[in-house]
Design a protein around this motif. Structure first.
Motif, PDB file in Angstrom:
ATOM      1  N   ASP A  51      -6.988   4.578  17.093  1.00 19.30           N
ATOM      2  CA  ASP A  51      -6.406   5.229  18.257  1.00 19.30           C
ATOM      3  C   ASP A  51      -5.027   5.745  17.876  1.00 19.30           C
ATOM      4  O   ASP A  51      -4.251   5.028  17.249  1.00 19.30           O
ATOM      5  N   PHE A  52      -4.732   6.968  18.240  1.00 23.28           N
ATOM      6  CA  PHE A  52      -3.407   7.543  18.061  1.00 23.28           C
ATOM      7  C   PHE A  52      -2.885   7.854  19.452  1.00 23.28           C
ATOM      8  O   PHE A  52      -3.213   8.868  20.032  1.00 23.28           O
ATOM      9  N   ARG A  53      -2.094   6.955  20.006  1.00 24.08           N
ATOM     10  CA  ARG A  53      -1.592   7.092  21.361  1.00 24.08           C
ATOM     11  C   ARG A  53      -0.201   7.719  21.338  1.00 24.08           C
ATOM     12  O   ARG A  53       0.670   7.252  20.612  1.00 24.08           O
ATOM     13  N   LEU A  54      -0.021   8.729  22.154  1.00 18.19           N
ATOM     14  CA  LEU A  54       1.311   9.292  22.337  1.00 18.19           C
ATOM     15  C   LEU A  54       1.973   8.451  23.421  1.00 18.19           C
ATOM     16  O   LEU A  54       1.531   8.444  24.570  1.00 18.19           O
ATOM     17  N   GLU A  55       3.011   7.705  23.053  1.00 15.54           N
ATOM     18  CA  GLU A  55       3.626   6.798  24.006  1.00 15.54           C
ATOM     19  C   GLU A  55       5.126   7.000  24.176  1.00 15.54           C
ATOM     20  O   GLU A  55       5.724   6.393  25.047  1.00 15.54           O
ATOM     21  N   THR A  95      10.270   5.207  31.761  1.00 14.18           N
ATOM     22  CA  THR A  95       8.833   5.417  31.952  1.00 14.18           C
ATOM     23  C   THR A  95       8.548   5.892  33.374  1.00 14.18           C
ATOM     24  O   THR A  95       8.975   5.248  34.335  1.00 14.18           O
ATOM     25  N   SER A  99       2.681   5.391  34.226  1.00 17.08           N
ATOM     26  CA  SER A  99       2.414   6.074  32.958  1.00 17.08           C
ATOM     27  C   SER A  99       2.395   5.092  31.787  1.00 17.08           C
ATOM     28  O   SER A  99       3.148   4.130  31.753  1.00 17.08           O
ATOM     29  N   ALA A 100       1.541   5.391  30.803  1.00 18.98           N
ATOM     30  CA  ALA A 100       1.541   4.637  29.551  1.00 18.98           C
ATOM     31  C   ALA A 100       2.539   5.234  28.566  1.00 18.98           C
ATOM     32  O   ALA A 100       2.895   4.598  27.585  1.00 18.98           O
ATOM     33  N   ALA A 101       2.983   6.445  28.819  1.00 21.73           N
ATOM     34  CA  ALA A 101       3.934   7.121  27.935  1.00 21.73           C
ATOM     35  C   ALA A 101       5.331   7.087  28.554  1.00 21.73           C
ATOM     36  O   ALA A 101       5.491   7.089  29.768  1.00 21.73           O
TER      37      ALA A 101
END
Length: 173
Positions: A51-55, A95, A99-101
């Protein structure tokens, strides 16, 4: 605001990632380093799932305290971290609700971006009218709702001019 929307909806943007492997992927399969071809239905299938998450996205600002106050008091973001590492380095992570980012503002963070140069940041909400009303009630200079087949939008900018879009995605047919 219209220019920001045109820029955001001008078409797909290609993003590429390069992987260093000992094999070269081709349409007919994977060519191994020993010269043998390995048949695959999907050359990427042999790569480990990752997984490549933009956070975290850096947002350049001229005054960290002013920007932190704007994002927390007006835009409703949560202040997760505010660390002064040294006299030259300060890291603030904020944040948006739900949101997760997050965004990072601060000094000495290494990015060569001018305050106000971050454009096209986008938040997604379930109800654009309620989101607009909340932002306006908090004192954000927010646009009227603009309706398009791909979503309903409002736009705002922080005190430095970093541009945000808020989108309600229409239900799928």
């Amino acid at each position: 605001m219209a220019a920001m929307l045109r820029q955001m909806t001008a078409g797909p943007t290609a993003v590429t990632c390069s992987y260093r492997t000992t094999r070269s992927a081709t349409r007919r399969g994977v060519l191994r380093s020993d010269g043998r071809r390995e048949k695959l239905s999907d050359p990427v299938a042999n790569l480990p799932a990752m997984d490549f998450r933009l956070e975290l996205v850096q947002v350049p600002v001229s005054d960290v305290d002013r920007a932190k106050a704007y994002y927390t008091e007006k835009a409703g973001f949560v202040a997760d971290h505010d660390h002064r590492v040294s006299d030259q380095i300060r890291f603030v992570q904020l944040t948006p609700p739900g949101s997760a980012a997050s965004i990072a503002i601060g000094t000495g963070l290494g990015a060569a971006m001018s305050p106000g140069s971050q454009q096209g940041l986008q938040l997604v909400v379930d109800d654009i009218e309620a989101a607009r009303a909340e932002l306006a009630a908090r004192g954000v200079a927010v646009s009227d709702v603009q309706r398009f087949p791909w979503g309903h939008f409002v736009f705002f900018s922080d005190p430095d001019g970093n541009g945000w879009a808020v989108q309600e995605i229409p239900p799928r047919e």
